[in-house]
Design a protein around this motif. Structure first.
Motif, PDB file in Angstrom:
ATOM      1  N   ALA A 313      14.334  51.840 -17.579  1.00  0.00           N
ATOM      2  CA  ALA A 313      15.070  51.689 -18.847  1.00  0.00           C
ATOM      3  C   ALA A 313      14.234  50.896 -19.852  1.00  0.00           C
ATOM      4  N   ALA A 314      14.623  51.017 -21.126  1.00  0.00           N
ATOM      5  CA  ALA A 314      14.015  50.201 -22.192  1.00  0.00           C
ATOM      6  C   ALA A 314      14.915  48.998 -22.394  1.00  0.00           C
ATOM      7  N   VAL A 315      14.370  47.796 -22.208  1.00  0.00           N
ATOM      8  CA  VAL A 315      15.165  46.564 -22.293  1.00  0.00           C
ATOM      9  C   VAL A 315      14.767  45.770 -23.534  1.00  0.00           C
ATOM     10  N   ALA A 316      15.778  45.309 -24.263  1.00  0.00           N
ATOM     11  CA  ALA A 316      15.553  44.400 -25.395  1.00  0.00           C
ATOM     12  C   ALA A 316      16.349  43.130 -25.126  1.00  0.00           C
ATOM     13  N   LEU A 317      16.031  42.064 -25.871  1.00  0.00           N
ATOM     14  CA  LEU A 317      16.743  40.782 -25.757  1.00  0.00           C
ATOM     15  C   LEU A 317      17.316  40.412 -27.123  1.00  0.00           C
ATOM     16  N   ALA A 318      18.421  39.677 -27.120  1.00  0.00           N
ATOM     17  CA  ALA A 318      19.011  39.203 -28.373  1.00  0.00           C
ATOM     18  C   ALA A 318      19.754  37.902 -28.112  1.00  0.00           C
ATOM     19  N   THR A 319      20.065  37.182 -29.195  1.00  0.00           N
ATOM     20  CA  THR A 319      20.802  35.922 -29.015  1.00  0.00           C
ATOM     21  C   THR A 319      22.288  36.145 -28.771  1.00  0.00           C
ATOM     22  N   ASP A 320      22.897  37.162 -29.405  1.00  0.00           N
ATOM     23  CA  ASP A 320      24.358  37.319 -29.454  1.00  0.00           C
ATOM     24  C   ASP A 320      24.957  36.132 -30.221  1.00  0.00           C
ATOM     25  N   PHE A 321      24.179  35.582 -31.169  1.00  0.00           N
ATOM     26  CA  PHE A 321      24.663  34.403 -31.893  1.00  0.00           C
ATOM     27  C   PHE A 321      26.075  34.653 -32.432  1.00  0.00           C
ATOM     28  N   ASN A 322      27.027  33.775 -32.011  1.00  0.00           N
ATOM     29  CA  ASN A 322      28.417  33.864 -32.463  1.00  0.00           C
ATOM     30  C   ASN A 322      29.074  32.529 -32.130  1.00  0.00           C
ATOM     31  N   PRO A 323      30.212  32.212 -32.754  1.00  0.00           N
ATOM     32  CA  PRO A 323      30.799  30.872 -32.598  1.00  0.00           C
ATOM     33  C   PRO A 323      31.514  30.644 -31.278  1.00  0.00           C
ATOM     34  N   GLY A 324      31.639  31.713 -30.450  1.00  0.00           N
ATOM     35  CA  GLY A 324      32.466  31.533 -29.256  1.00  0.00           C
ATOM     36  C   GLY A 324      31.720  31.644 -27.960  1.00  0.00           C
ATOM     37  N   SER A 325      31.011  32.762 -27.768  1.00  0.00           N
ATOM     38  CA  SER A 325      30.405  32.978 -26.442  1.00  0.00           C
ATOM     39  C   SER A 325      28.919  32.676 -26.422  1.00  0.00           C
ATOM     40  N   PRO A 327      26.914  30.178 -29.127  1.00  0.00           N
ATOM     41  CA  PRO A 327      26.634  29.494 -30.394  1.00  0.00           C
ATOM     42  C   PRO A 327      25.219  28.921 -30.456  1.00  0.00           C
ATOM     43  N   THR A 328      24.221  29.823 -30.492  1.00  0.00           N
ATOM     44  CA  THR A 328      22.853  29.376 -30.731  1.00  0.00           C
ATOM     45  C   THR A 328      22.087  30.479 -31.449  1.00  0.00           C
ATOM     46  N   GLU A 329      21.260  30.066 -32.408  1.00  0.00           N
ATOM     47  CA  GLU A 329      20.397  31.018 -33.137  1.00  0.00           C
ATOM     48  C   GLU A 329      19.012  31.100 -32.492  1.00  0.00           C
ATOM     49  N   ASN A 330      18.831  30.377 -31.374  1.00  0.00           N
ATOM     50  CA  ASN A 330      17.501  30.145 -30.833  1.00  0.00           C
ATOM     51  C   ASN A 330      17.009  31.272 -29.939  1.00  0.00           C
ATOM     52  N   ILE A 331      16.295  32.235 -30.521  1.00  0.00           N
ATOM     53  CA  ILE A 331      15.780  33.388 -29.765  1.00  0.00           C
ATOM     54  C   ILE A 331      14.738  32.926 -28.732  1.00  0.00           C
ATOM     55  N   GLN A 332      14.081  31.790 -29.000  1.00  0.00           N
ATOM     56  CA  GLN A 332      13.078  31.311 -28.041  1.00  0.00           C
ATOM     57  C   GLN A 332      13.755  30.803 -26.763  1.00  0.00           C
TER      58      GLN A 332
END
Ligand SMILES: O=C(O)CC1=NCN=C1
Ligand SMILES: [Zn+2]
Length: 417
Positions: A313-325, A327-332
């Motif tokens: 499969a082709a796999v990507a990563l993301a933060t899912d930044f949101n206030p509930g599940s 809450p971080t903008e930190n992709i690193q």
């Protein structure tokens, strides 16, 4: 004469893999140039090569990278970045072990953010989201998806998409808008999901030009696989590309449905079945993994990244930044969790936050690679080896960020001479 020339790049991560997402073992390769140089002219890459090849080049501004790494700008293909309020008041429930879906059932969670979002004006929502985008930029993100989903009604969903459209004009980060009106069932539609989803379908025609993707939260106690399938089928008929929050907490077959729908991506996948993994591997649907959410929800079951990659499969990563599940903008930090919890290699991780992340939001031909002719979105890192970023976790390693050839973030003094 170039505008900018970056020299003495220890490892230049070009990510030059061609025009397709990376699947399976191809994710383990990291095309790079040791002791490289990059030339920028009129906002685009004009030269990519070795220091030897760059000897005769002249530029208005030369940046000596002193052996550090340079990568493409990162892509965050799954964020809920436009919202009102916050949910720290739910921490006591979390500490008591009240599950995420129970908090939602009690009228908290997404519903509490919906209330907070309804109370903000367009300007207030925009100002708040800009702060989150500024932080994402500081971590090296130059392209991101942005979902609606905190209105659950026409007026407020439109307001969020309007804010995304305004930020696309005003903020350096390129935004890709997703309509997530089917994020939860409003209390007034209790027991009548079909009627609610129909009300969301009815506004789709006016969202053309405001959203590129339509997404749905397919989860126990939210929307069933059948409801999700029918809803996204309709969205496709209206000309939208589709995505799905699939098998995030429970294994209910969302992954299979997303692949059958030809979704651009299936996101979360903690509960993806063996069959779902095989179907993903045989499809063009990108598996977007969100280990930050699994971590923050205190779950033990992370998405099976190794099985997905082994299956092809082709796999990507993301933060899912949101206030509930999440809450971080930190992709690193997500890159570090991918290493530690998903057991992805540094090479796979770098491909998952650039090339594959770009393809997950249909930006594979314009973002995620350092290639002559493409917009000059790049990051100069305070590190000499690409494995250092996921290895040294919890801090920000981005030194300088360029967007379309312009410096849009610089940490403190110039990271390099
Ligand atoms: O809880 C939220 O605000 C975001 C979310 N949607 C689906 N899972 C998490
Ligand atoms: Zn999400």
């Amino acid at each position: 004469m170039l505008d900018t020339l970056l020299i003495n790049i220890g490892q230049l991560l070009t990510m030059n893999h061609g025009e397709k997402p990376l699947k399976g073992e191809a994710m383990g390769r990291l095309p790079r140039i040791e002791n490289g140089a990059v030339g920028i002219k009129d906002g685009r890459f004009a030269f990519v090569g070795s220091m030897e090849e760059a000897k005769q080049l002249k530029a208005e501004k030369v940046v000596d990278c002193m052996g550090r790494i340079v990568s493409p700008g990162l892509i965050d293909p799954h964020t809920h970045v436009v919202f009102g309020g916050s949910r720290e008041h739910e921490i006591s429930l979390k500490l008591q072990g009240v599950p995420y879906l129970e908090i939602l059932k009690r009228g908290g969670g997404i519903y509490s953010t919906v209330q907070a979002t309804k109370q903000l004006s367009v300007e207030e929502l925009k100002r708040k989201a800009k702060g989150h985008l500024d932080r994402m930029l500081s971590y090296g993100v130059t392209t991101a998806e942005a979902k609606s989903g905190y209105g659950l009604d026409r007026k407020t969903e439109w307001k969020q998409l309007q804010v995304i459209q305004m930020l696309q004009q005003e903020h350096p980060i390129d935004l890709v808008p997703t309509f997530l009106g089917a994020h939860a069932l409003p209390k007034e539609y209790e027991g009548n999901a079909a009627a609610f989803l129909q009300s969301m379908i009815q506004i789709l025609p006016e969202l053309k030009g405001m959203a590129e993707f339509v997404d749905i939260f397919c989860e126990t106690g939210v929307f069933t696989v059948e409801e999700a399938r029918a809803y996204l089928q309709k969205a496709k008929q209206f000309g939208f590309h589709v995505k799905m929050h699939a098998d995030e907490i429970h294994s209910i077959g969302g992954t299979e449905a997303a692949v059958e729908l030809g979704a651009a991506s299936a996101d979360h996948l903690c509960g993806a079945s063996e069959k779902g993994i095989e179907m993903l591997a045989a499809s063009d649907t990108i598996a977007v993994l969100l280990p930050g959410t699994t971590f923050y929800l205190n779950k033990d079951r992370y998405a099976k990244a190794r099985s997905l990659i082994t299956a092809g499969a082709a796999v990507a990563l993301a933060t899912d930044f949101n206030p509930g599940s999440c809450p971080t903008e930190n992709i690193q930090l997500i890159m570090s969790l991918a290493l530690l919890k998903l057991k992805m290699t540094p090479e796979e991780i770098w491909n998952a936050v650039t090339v594959n992340a770009a393809h997950a939001i249909h930006r594979g031909s314009s973002a995620g690679q350092i290639q002559v002719g493409r917009f000059a979105d790049a990051v100069l890192w305070d590190a000499h080896h690409y494995a250092y970023i996921p290895y040294h976790f919890g801090v920000n390693h981005a030194g300088t960020v360029w967007k379309h050839g312009k410096v849009v973030y610089q940490r403190g003094e110039e990271a390099c001479a």
